[in-house]
Design a protein around this motif. Structure first.
Motif, PDB file in Angstrom:
ATOM      1  N   ILE A  88      52.191  56.442  54.604  1.00 55.81           N
ATOM      2  CA  ILE A  88      52.764  55.222  55.170  1.00 55.81           C
ATOM      3  C   ILE A  88      53.756  55.572  56.276  1.00 55.81           C
ATOM      4  CG2 ILE A  88      54.249  53.236  54.679  1.00 55.81           C
ATOM      5  CD1 ILE A  88      52.957  53.099  51.916  1.00 55.81           C
ATOM      6  N   ALA A  89      54.584  56.566  56.054  1.00 51.15           N
ATOM      7  CA  ALA A  89      55.564  56.974  57.063  1.00 51.15           C
ATOM      8  C   ALA A  89      54.874  57.416  58.348  1.00 51.15           C
ATOM      9  CB  ALA A  89      56.440  58.089  56.516  1.00 51.15           C
TER      10      ALA A  89
ATOM     11  N   ALA B  18      55.104  49.191  52.738  1.00 49.19           N
ATOM     12  CA  ALA B  18      53.761  48.815  53.169  1.00 49.19           C
ATOM     13  C   ALA B  18      53.700  47.314  53.431  1.00 49.19           C
ATOM     14  CB  ALA B  18      52.741  49.204  52.105  1.00 49.19           C
ATOM     15  N   ASP B  19      52.880  46.919  54.378  1.00 50.55           N
ATOM     16  CA  ASP B  19      52.708  45.495  54.673  1.00 50.55           C
ATOM     17  C   ASP B  19      51.725  44.838  53.709  1.00 50.55           C
ATOM     18  OD1 ASP B  19      54.343  45.393  57.105  1.00 50.55           O
ATOM     19  OD2 ASP B  19      52.778  46.693  57.941  1.00 50.55           O
TER      20      ASP B  19
ATOM     21  N   GLN C 293      53.370  54.271  60.075  1.00 50.07           N
ATOM     22  CA  GLN C 293      54.397  53.429  60.689  1.00 50.07           C
ATOM     23  C   GLN C 293      54.955  54.045  61.960  1.00 50.07           C
ATOM     24  OE1 GLN C 293      57.002  53.114  57.280  1.00 50.07           O
ATOM     25  NE2 GLN C 293      56.177  51.112  56.680  1.00 50.07           N
TER      26      GLN C 293
ATOM     27  N   ARG D 216      49.485  45.696  60.938  1.00 48.72           N
ATOM     28  CA  ARG D 216      49.886  45.848  59.549  1.00 48.72           C
ATOM     29  C   ARG D 216      49.429  47.196  59.018  1.00 48.72           C
ATOM     30  NH1 ARG D 216      48.064  39.890  57.269  1.00 48.72           N
ATOM     31  NH2 ARG D 216      49.988  38.771  57.774  1.00 48.72           N
ATOM     32  N   VAL D 217      50.214  47.724  58.098  1.00 43.76           N
ATOM     33  CA  VAL D 217      49.854  48.970  57.418  1.00 43.76           C
ATOM     34  C   VAL D 217      49.515  48.626  55.971  1.00 43.76           C
ATOM     35  CG1 VAL D 217      50.643  51.231  56.645  1.00 43.76           C
ATOM     36  CG2 VAL D 217      51.328  50.374  58.907  1.00 43.76           C
TER      37      VAL D 217
END
Length: 280
Positions: A177-178, A208-209, A181, A189-190
């Motif tokens: 995720i890092a 997270a989205d 992003q 969106r992630v």
């Protein structure tokens, strides 16, 4: 559907089918015919604007298609869904491509409508996946919307989705995720796929989205949905079928994605039948 992409695809489909020309069509000259497109099975009709687009590409203003039922209509066997009239050569050259698309798209719309009905939860949206036939994605995904579903990503450029292989390559949920992003634009969106409580907690902490509950039971989906803070969307994917969709009713998630909608298509049988021929 993007009209430019639709025309491009239709030209490709016609080019594939026609080759150097319809050798059967050369016998018809300027003969005029009339007929109907008839649904031989019950279903949700989808793709009603395509026959006219196809006829126009083959011979502009030489054949017409009149819709007799609206897009998304539920029909019974024997329903006349459209009427054709014009040059026999144009109609016959475009008949197969028109029927192939109408049948497939109607099958997808029918399956989607059945899924929405089986779930019976207005708070959860049925979504598709990228499991579409190459070259047919715009038609497949449009058919899902006609059936009452919504589209997930149209392609890899429309959002970040971190699945098991991404997580393995990155070294875990938080790291993946890092990294996403850091490079994703502000409007993307992630989404991350999780399979355990530990991964769920890591996804929440990392911001997270969207969090996808992968291959989880209805009971687990309900439990996990209650743990996810407002502002993070939730999705259930994997192991969901028409037979068990109702078990997810009230689960509290935002989406249930179903690959079978476009990956296991059962076309609705539709035929073109000429009723009369008019001498040229």
């Amino acid at each position: 559907m993007n009209p430019v992409q639709v025309e491009q695809r239709l030209r490709e489909f016609l080019d594939e089918d026609l080759g150097f020309g319809d050798v059967s069509g050369q016998f018809w000259g300027s003969q005029q015919v009339s007929g109907y497109l008839v649904a031989k099975q019950a279903g949700v009709i989808c793709g009603q604007d395509l026959p006219q687009r196809i006829f126009d590409l083959l011979g502009r203003k030489t054949a017409t298609y009149q819709q007799l039922v609206p897009e998304g209509a539920v029909v019974v066997p024997g329903t006349r869904i459209g009427q054709v009239h014009g040059a026999a050569a144009t109609i016959l050259a475009g008949e197969r491509v028109s029927l192939n698309l109408l049948q497939r798209m109607s099958g997808i719309a029918t399956a989607t409508r059945a899924a929405v009905s089986a779930l019976g939860d207005d708070q959860i949206r049925i979504a598709d996946t990228r499991k579409t036939m190459p070259g047919l994605r715009i038609f497949d995904k449009y058919a899902v919307t006609v059936g009452g579903g919504v589209n997930h990503r149209l392609g890899l450029d429309q959002g970040v989705m971190l699945k098991d292989n991404h997580l393995a390559a990155a070294g875990g949920v938080a790291a993946a995720i890092a990294q996403a992003q850091a490079v994703a634009g502000p409007l993307l969106r992630v989404e991350v796929e999780v399979e355990t409580m530990t991964e769920l907690q890591a996804a929440i902490a990392a911001g997270a989205d969207v969090i996808m509950f992968d291959n989880q039971t209805p009971m687990t989906a309900r439990k996990w949905a209650q743990l996810v803070p407002a502002g993070i969307l939730t999705e259930v994917s994997g192991g969901v079928t028409l037979a068990n969709l109702a078990d997810y009713r009230g689960a509290g998630v935002d989406f249930i994605s179903l690959g079978y909608l476009t990956n296991d298509v059962r076309p609705v049988d539709i035929s073109c039948v000429f009723t009369e021929a008019v001498k040229s």
